[in-house]
Design a protein around this motif. Structure first.
Motif, short mmCIF file in Angstrom:
data_model
loop_
_atom_site.label_atom_id
_atom_site.label_comp_id
_atom_site.label_asym_id
_atom_site.label_seq_id
_atom_site.Cartn_x
_atom_site.Cartn_y
_atom_site.Cartn_z
N ALA A 143 -20.48 -15.79 -34.54
CA ALA A 143 -21.26 -17.03 -33.78
C ALA A 143 -20.50 -17.92 -33.55
CB ALA A 143 -21.98 -17.47 -35.50
N ILE A 144 -19.71 -18.44 -34.17
CA ILE A 144 -18.84 -20.30 -33.88
C ILE A 144 -18.13 -20.14 -32.18
CG2 ILE A 144 -16.80 -21.27 -34.83
CD1 ILE A 144 -16.82 -20.19 -37.25
N ALA A 145 -18.42 -18.64 -31.78
CA ALA A 145 -17.79 -18.90 -30.76
C ALA A 145 -19.09 -19.43 -29.59
CB ALA A 145 -16.99 -17.73 -30.11
N HIS A 146 -20.42 -18.50 -29.65
CA HIS A 146 -21.49 -18.94 -29.24
C HIS A 146 -22.26 -19.95 -29.69
CE1 HIS A 146 -21.80 -14.42 -29.81
NE2 HIS A 146 -20.67 -13.94 -29.15
N PHE A 147 -21.88 -20.58 -31.08
CA PHE A 147 -22.39 -21.72 -30.47
C PHE A 147 -21.75 -22.73 -30.45
CE2 PHE A 147 -22.97 -25.69 -33.19
CZ PHE A 147 -24.22 -26.07 -33.61
N THR A 148 -19.93 -22.76 -30.40
CA THR A 148 -19.57 -23.98 -29.62
C THR A 148 -19.29 -23.71 -28.02
OG1 THR A 148 -18.11 -24.02 -31.39
CG2 THR A 148 -17.50 -24.34 -29.34
N ALA A 149 -19.05 -22.58 -27.22
CA ALA A 149 -19.96 -21.98 -25.77
C ALA A 149 -21.75 -22.78 -25.45
CB ALA A 149 -19.44 -20.65 -26.10
N GLY A 150 -22.57 -22.74 -27.17
CA GLY A 150 -23.81 -23.28 -25.62
C GLY A 150 -23.21 -24.44 -26.01
N ALA A 151 -22.85 -25.37 -26.94
CA ALA A 151 -22.34 -26.34 -26.70
C ALA A 151 -21.87 -27.25 -25.36
CB ALA A 151 -21.90 -26.59 -28.29
N PHE A 209 -29.86 -27.67 -29.46
CA PHE A 209 -30.46 -26.68 -28.91
C PHE A 209 -30.18 -25.05 -28.06
CE2 PHE A 209 -32.92 -24.34 -25.15
CZ PHE A 209 -34.50 -24.56 -26.00
N ASP A 210 -29.30 -25.89 -27.20
CA ASP A 210 -28.33 -24.32 -26.22
C ASP A 210 -27.63 -24.08 -27.40
OD1 ASP A 210 -28.84 -25.69 -23.53
OD2 ASP A 210 -27.65 -26.77 -23.27
N ALA A 211 -26.91 -24.30 -28.43
CA ALA A 211 -25.68 -23.67 -29.17
C ALA A 211 -26.59 -23.00 -30.17
CB ALA A 211 -25.23 -25.00 -29.93
N ILE A 212 -27.73 -23.53 -30.74
CA ILE A 212 -28.38 -23.07 -31.82
C ILE A 212 -29.56 -21.32 -31.29
CG2 ILE A 212 -30.54 -22.48 -32.88
CD1 ILE A 212 -29.65 -25.80 -33.58
N GLN A 213 -29.72 -21.84 -29.52
CA GLN A 213 -30.72 -20.47 -29.50
C GLN A 213 -29.30 -19.87 -28.54
OE1 GLN A 213 -32.21 -21.00 -24.84
NE2 GLN A 213 -33.95 -20.72 -25.11
N PHE A 214 -28.71 -19.82 -27.74
CA PHE A 214 -27.62 -18.67 -27.28
C PHE A 214 -27.04 -18.41 -28.53
CE2 PHE A 214 -28.38 -20.70 -23.13
CZ PHE A 214 -28.01 -19.48 -22.56
N CYS A 215 -26.60 -18.75 -29.66
CA CYS A 215 -26.01 -18.68 -30.95
C CYS A 215 -26.99 -17.52 -31.87
CB CYS A 215 -25.85 -19.11 -31.95
SG CYS A 215 -25.25 -18.58 -33.05
N ILE A 216 -28.15 -17.25 -31.45
CA ILE A 216 -29.06 -16.96 -32.56
C ILE A 216 -29.91 -15.46 -31.73
CG2 ILE A 216 -31.64 -16.76 -32.97
CD1 ILE A 216 -31.92 -19.45 -33.72
N TYR A 217 -29.13 -15.75 -30.11
CA TYR A 217 -29.60 -14.61 -29.07
C TYR A 217 -28.36 -13.95 -29.24
CZ TYR A 217 -29.65 -11.61 -24.86
OH TYR A 217 -30.31 -10.97 -24.18
N GLU A 218 -28.04 -14.37 -29.08
CA GLU A 218 -26.36 -13.47 -29.35
C GLU A 218 -25.81 -12.91 -30.15
OE1 GLU A 218 -24.59 -12.59 -26.56
OE2 GLU A 218 -24.39 -14.36 -25.68
N GLN A 219 -26.52 -12.94 -31.75
CA GLN A 219 -25.93 -12.48 -32.65
C GLN A 219 -26.89 -11.35 -32.78
OE1 GLN A 219 -23.63 -13.06 -35.45
NE2 GLN A 219 -22.26 -13.97 -32.90
N LEU A 220 -28.74 -12.18 -32.31
CA LEU A 220 -29.25 -11.06 -32.61
C LEU A 220 -29.27 -9.46 -31.85
CD1 LEU A 220 -32.79 -13.13 -32.79
CD2 LEU A 220 -31.90 -12.34 -34.60
N ARG A 221 -28.44 -10.31 -30.87
CA ARG A 221 -28.37 -8.44 -29.67
C ARG A 221 -27.05 -7.73 -30.81
NH1 ARG A 221 -26.01 -8.66 -25.46
NH2 ARG A 221 -27.58 -6.68 -24.58
#
Length: 335
Positions: A143-151, A209-221
């Protein structure tokens, strides 16, 4: 960071734990072949992963994803632009001001000119950043990877997004009639920095927004795939994308209101900065004013997330099939 290859992964429908991968090596080292009888029962998806491959092959695979992201962004923006215009006018309106429902596509052409490169930049930065972080961090910290990459992707894309957003919103509120006139007059009246009006508030909104959205999306998948023991279907990816968009859009609405007020004020400089803007809105209009436009914003982002992520994952599957065909053709030539 090392060269990157496009990997094709899949799960056999009869076994939840079986998986295979096929990587194309530019050095001619090896190609791991997936038996054709296994491919028939597999749902494949593409992902970017680190490996031994020429930069050209990496850039070609990323370019395919960038094009797909750009197309998805243009489709979403065109289809949902009227909702975004209404949202912007709601946020700018004061007290019981009337909301005009004319010219809902005002500024669309100029905005599309910015959406395409902005989407391309975001995807181009997000994917390799995510993959590098996933390799560095343990699996339970994905989740940290997805959050950071989104930011990080958001910061890179902001250099294009902000001028596009400034021009779009001033046209939506009737200040200018065309994008070229808007750019010319903004620069003439406010200088080049006028195109980056509200840049700080934009980052304040878009980075979370970018960090949260992509983190939520990736984690849900990840959770969905683990529970279903298979890859998600296109419709399921779209539903997950919509849910991630709705949740993120609602949470970040106050940041969007602040950003909009700072961007559309122009040379009048009604607000001196983010803190002053927040204080003025609350004192003059009440705390609930920070949630203005939440309805159309959530609707717009929810539908947009559904379309964008649905197209994104569909494109990954198409890319996987295309690269598999390329490998088969290479094998036939060797034979």
């Amino acid at each position: 960071m090392g060269p990157i290859t496009l990997a094709i992964e899949g799960k056999n429908s009869s076994s939840s734990s079986s998986s295979s991968s096929m990587a194309l090596s530019s050095s001619g080292a090896s190609v791991t072949k997936i038996p054709s009888h296994q491919l028939g029962n597999r749902k494949s998806f593409a992902s970017v992963s680190i490996g031994e491959e020429k930069p050209f092959d990496f850039f070609q695979s990323v370019l395919d994803g960038i094009i797909a992201g750009g197309v998805a962004g243009v489709v979403v923006e065109t289809a949902l632009y009227p909702i975004d215009t209404i949202k912007t006018r709601l946020q700018v309106a004061r007290g019981g001001g009337q909301i005009l429902l004319k010219g809902l596509y005002s500024g669309l052409a100029g905005n599309l000119a910015g959406v395409l490169p902005a989407s391309a930049t975001f995807v181009g930065v997000y994917e390799p950043t995510k993959q590098n972080l996933l390799k560095l961090l343990p699996e339970n910290l994905s989740a940290i990877a997805h959050f950071t990459a989104g930011a990080v992707g958001g910061v890179a894309a902001s250099l294009i997004r902000v001028p596009t957003e400034v021009v779009k919103q001033r046209m939506q509120t009737g200040q200018f009639s065309s994008a070229p006139d808007a750019v010319r007059l903004i620069v003439a009246r406010e200088g080049f920095k006028g195109l980056y009006a509200g840049y700080g508030s934009f980052l304040l909104r878009d980075l979370p927004f970018d960090a949260i959205q992509f983190c939520i999306y990736e984690q849900l998948r990840i959770g969905y795939k683990s529970a279903a023991k298979r890859d998600l279907y296109d419709a399921e990816n779209a539903i997950v994308g919509a849910f991630a968009g709705v949740l993120t859009g609602a949470v970040t609405t106050p940041l969007d209101v602040i950003k909009t007020r700072l961007m559309v004020q122009g040379s009048a400089k009604q607000y001196k900065g983010i803190a002053h803007c927040v204080k003025a809105i609350i004192s003059e209009e009440g705390t609930l004013a920070l949630m203005k436009g939440i309805g159309p914003r959530v609707l717009w982002i929810g539908i947009g997330g559904s379309i964008f992520f649905g197209v994104l994952e569909s494109t990954k599957k198409i890319l996987a099939q295309r690269h598999h065909k390329q490998i088969q053709q290479a094998e036939r030539k060797q034979d």
